[in-house]
Enzyme design. Structure first.
Site, PDB file in Angstrom:
ATOM      1  N   GLY A  32      -4.963  -1.625   6.404  1.00 12.53           N
ATOM      2  CA  GLY A  32      -3.601  -1.071   6.376  1.00 12.53           C
ATOM      3  C   GLY A  32      -3.622   0.376   5.894  1.00 12.53           C
ATOM      4  O   GLY A  32      -3.020   1.265   6.512  1.00 12.53           O
ATOM      5  N   HIS A  33      -4.326   0.623   4.789  1.00 15.22           N
ATOM      6  CA  HIS A  33      -4.454   2.002   4.288  1.00 15.22           C
ATOM      7  C   HIS A  33      -5.117   2.881   5.347  1.00 15.22           C
ATOM      8  O   HIS A  33      -4.701   4.014   5.588  1.00 15.22           O
ATOM      9  CB  HIS A  33      -5.320   2.042   3.028  1.00 15.22           C
ATOM     10  CG  HIS A  33      -4.754   1.302   1.857  1.00 15.22           C
ATOM     11  ND1 HIS A  33      -5.327   0.160   1.350  1.00 15.22           N
ATOM     12  CD2 HIS A  33      -3.672   1.551   1.077  1.00 15.22           C
ATOM     13  CE1 HIS A  33      -4.626  -0.264   0.317  1.00 15.22           C
ATOM     14  NE2 HIS A  33      -3.613   0.557   0.123  1.00 15.22           N
ATOM     15  N   GLN A  57       5.097   1.937 -12.288  1.00  9.88           N
ATOM     16  CA  GLN A  57       5.755   1.060 -11.321  1.00  9.88           C
ATOM     17  C   GLN A  57       5.411  -0.403 -11.538  1.00  9.88           C
ATOM     18  O   GLN A  57       5.827  -1.266 -10.761  1.00  9.88           O
ATOM     19  CB  GLN A  57       5.461   1.491  -9.880  1.00  9.88           C
ATOM     20  CG  GLN A  57       4.030   1.270  -9.416  1.00  9.88           C
ATOM     21  CD  GLN A  57       3.785   1.918  -8.066  1.00  9.88           C
ATOM     22  OE1 GLN A  57       3.810   3.129  -7.903  1.00  9.88           O
ATOM     23  NE2 GLN A  57       3.553   1.095  -7.043  1.00  9.88           N
ATOM     24  N   GLN A 142       5.028  -0.181   6.716  1.00 10.59           N
ATOM     25  CA  GLN A 142       6.213  -1.047   6.811  1.00 10.59           C
ATOM     26  C   GLN A 142       6.098  -2.226   5.848  1.00 10.59           C
ATOM     27  O   GLN A 142       7.101  -2.814   5.446  1.00 10.59           O
ATOM     28  CB  GLN A 142       6.349  -1.564   8.244  1.00 10.59           C
ATOM     29  CG  GLN A 142       7.620  -2.382   8.464  1.00 10.59           C
ATOM     30  CD  GLN A 142       7.523  -3.252   9.692  1.00 10.59           C
ATOM     31  OE1 GLN A 142       7.112  -2.779  10.748  1.00 10.59           O
ATOM     32  NE2 GLN A 142       7.875  -4.524   9.554  1.00 10.59           N
ATOM     33  N   ASP A 144       5.733  -2.243   2.815  1.00 12.36           N
ATOM     34  CA  ASP A 144       6.592  -1.983   1.652  1.00 12.36           C
ATOM     35  C   ASP A 144       7.853  -1.261   2.131  1.00 12.36           C
ATOM     36  O   ASP A 144       8.111  -0.118   1.753  1.00 12.36           O
ATOM     37  CB  ASP A 144       5.827  -1.139   0.621  1.00 12.36           C
ATOM     38  CG  ASP A 144       4.572  -1.834   0.156  1.00 12.36           C
ATOM     39  OD1 ASP A 144       4.667  -2.659  -0.755  1.00 12.36           O
ATOM     40  OD2 ASP A 144       3.491  -1.588   0.736  1.00 12.36           O
ATOM     41  N   GLN A 147      10.378   0.394  -0.187  1.00 12.43           N
ATOM     42  CA  GLN A 147       9.876   1.633  -0.779  1.00 12.43           C
ATOM     43  C   GLN A 147      10.269   2.815   0.108  1.00 12.43           C
ATOM     44  O   GLN A 147      10.706   3.864  -0.382  1.00 12.43           O
ATOM     45  CB  GLN A 147       8.360   1.505  -0.892  1.00 12.43           C
ATOM     46  CG  GLN A 147       7.592   2.752  -1.202  1.00 12.43           C
ATOM     47  CD  GLN A 147       6.146   2.401  -1.530  1.00 12.43           C
ATOM     48  OE1 GLN A 147       5.859   1.847  -2.589  1.00 12.43           O
ATOM     49  NE2 GLN A 147       5.237   2.701  -0.649  1.00 12.43           N
ATOM     50  N   VAL A 170      -0.333  -3.990   9.045  1.00  7.72           N
ATOM     51  CA  VAL A 170      -1.599  -4.496   9.594  1.00  7.72           C
ATOM     52  C   VAL A 170      -1.845  -5.883   8.997  1.00  7.72           C
ATOM     53  O   VAL A 170      -1.692  -6.076   7.781  1.00  7.72           O
ATOM     54  CB  VAL A 170      -2.771  -3.544   9.262  1.00  7.72           C
ATOM     55  CG1 VAL A 170      -4.096  -4.103   9.783  1.00  7.72           C
ATOM     56  CG2 VAL A 170      -2.511  -2.159   9.844  1.00  7.72           C
ATOM     57  N   SER A 179      -3.218  -6.860   1.965  1.00  8.88           N
ATOM     58  CA  SER A 179      -2.708  -6.367   0.687  1.00  8.88           C
ATOM     59  C   SER A 179      -3.874  -6.325  -0.289  1.00  8.88           C
ATOM     60  O   SER A 179      -4.744  -7.211  -0.257  1.00  8.88           O
ATOM     61  CB  SER A 179      -1.637  -7.327   0.153  1.00  8.88           C
ATOM     62  OG  SER A 179      -1.422  -7.086  -1.227  1.00  8.88           O
ATOM     63  N   ARG A 181      -3.670  -7.091  -3.165  1.00  7.61           N
ATOM     64  CA  ARG A 181      -3.495  -8.267  -4.035  1.00  7.61           C
ATOM     65  C   ARG A 181      -4.049  -9.549  -3.399  1.00  7.61           C
ATOM     66  O   ARG A 181      -4.189 -10.554  -4.102  1.00  7.61           O
ATOM     67  CB  ARG A 181      -2.021  -8.449  -4.388  1.00  7.61           C
ATOM     68  CG  ARG A 181      -1.511  -7.349  -5.300  1.00  7.61           C
ATOM     69  CD  ARG A 181      -0.126  -7.612  -5.855  1.00  7.61           C
ATOM     70  NE  ARG A 181       0.175  -6.736  -6.972  1.00  7.61           N
ATOM     71  CZ  ARG A 181       0.921  -5.621  -6.886  1.00  7.61           C
ATOM     72  NH1 ARG A 181       1.455  -5.262  -5.743  1.00  7.61           N
ATOM     73  NH2 ARG A 181       1.123  -4.872  -7.956  1.00  7.61           N
TER      74      ARG A 181
END
Ligand code: AMP
Length: 274
Positions: A32-33, A57, A142, A144, A147, A170, A179, A181
């Protein structure tokens, strides 16, 4: 590629007359990044990725201490994507002693309600990054989506001069959104986590059939504990968003239900790209 740790050094290194693209991240890169880095590389002269696990955050009982970190691997991947600058500031560089100015964007529902102060930290660090890097374009996922909504409002309300691009989420082959996480999930939890994207898909199908997408999502969560399942109107784009807990891991995901033509600019995409 240059690795830069101070604001002074980064400011001196960037030529503001060129088309500068910024990709803000907390590191622990996944595909994704990398999709954001690739999009930035394709349309900017200078690509800066920031890698900063932003403490402001995270809530008091959240996962700041155990958030995955791997600077060396991230720097290598950034270099492979043709990034020009990796900005990795220390916490004291971004929040020196005496720091006391915050950007508080009005936002209701979804993540804003579930994580009080989260978006204040996001907006504050992003405004700082925008001021430090002075990008013409900044890239977000998308994944997040709220955000993006918060940052769009900040850009409009505070008259900032930059454009946002929002890239599609992605996913793993089976549908789980990538993610950082996901690294917390045990093999069993990884299986169960799949109920989140599947439930959102069930919600999307319900919407297409004209029935309630929130109810359909809730009933397809297959035992996952939902923090919220909500319909959000983000700049005219209708989004079905959910957060759920899988063991001690909190995951978020969303699907777009409707993008009217006039709202496609909200995603920073052309109509053809939707
Ligand atoms: P993070 O490092 O989690 O703060 O994310 C940095 C950027 O990557 C944010 O704009 C995220 O929305 C984006 N991002 C995170 N996960 C994904 C994904 N699965 N697909 C696309 N973008 C993502």
């Amino acid at each position: 590629m240059n690795t830069v740790r101070t604001i002074t050094e980064l400011r001196a290194a960037i030529d503001p007359s060129r088309r500068v693209g910024l990709v803000p991240t907390m590191g622990a890169f996944h595909a994704g990044h990398l999709s954001l880095l690739r999009a930035a590389r394709a349309e900017c002269d200078v690509v800066v990725v920031s890698l900063f696990v932003n403490p402001t955050q995270f809530g008091a009982n959240e996962d700041l201490a155990r958030y995955p970190r791997d600077e060396e691997r991230d720097a290598r991947l950034a270099e492979e994507e043709g990034v020009d600058f990796v900005f990795m500031p220390a916490v004291e560089e971004m929040y020196p002693a005496g720091f006391g100015t915050w950007v508080d964007v009005d936002d209701t529902g979804g993540e804003g309600a579930a994580r009080p102060e989260h978006f204040r930290g996001v907006a504050t660090v992003c405004l700082k990054l925008f001021n430090i890097v002075r990008p013409q374009l900044a890239y977000f996922g998308q994944k997040d989506v709220q955000q993006v909504s918060v940052l769009r409002r900040m850009i409009r309300d505070l008259d900032l001069d930059l454009e946002l691009r929002v890239l599609p989420t992605v996913r793993e082959e089976d549908g789980l959104a990538l993610s950082s996480r996901n690294a917390y999930l045990s093999p069993d939890e990884r299986e169960r986590a799949l109920a989140l994207p599947q439930a959102l898909e069930a919600g999307r199908s319900a919407h297409v059939r004209g029935s309630d997408p929130v109810a359909a999502t809730r009933s397809a969560l297959n035992g996952l504990e939902a923090d919220y399942v909500e319909l959000l109107d983000l700049g005219g784009v209708t989004v079905l968003a959910a957060a759920a807990r899988v063991g001690s891991t909190r995951l978020i995901d969303n699907v777009i239900l409707e993008i009217p033509c006039q709202a496609s600019a909200w995603l920073g995409r052309t109509e053809q790209e939707n």
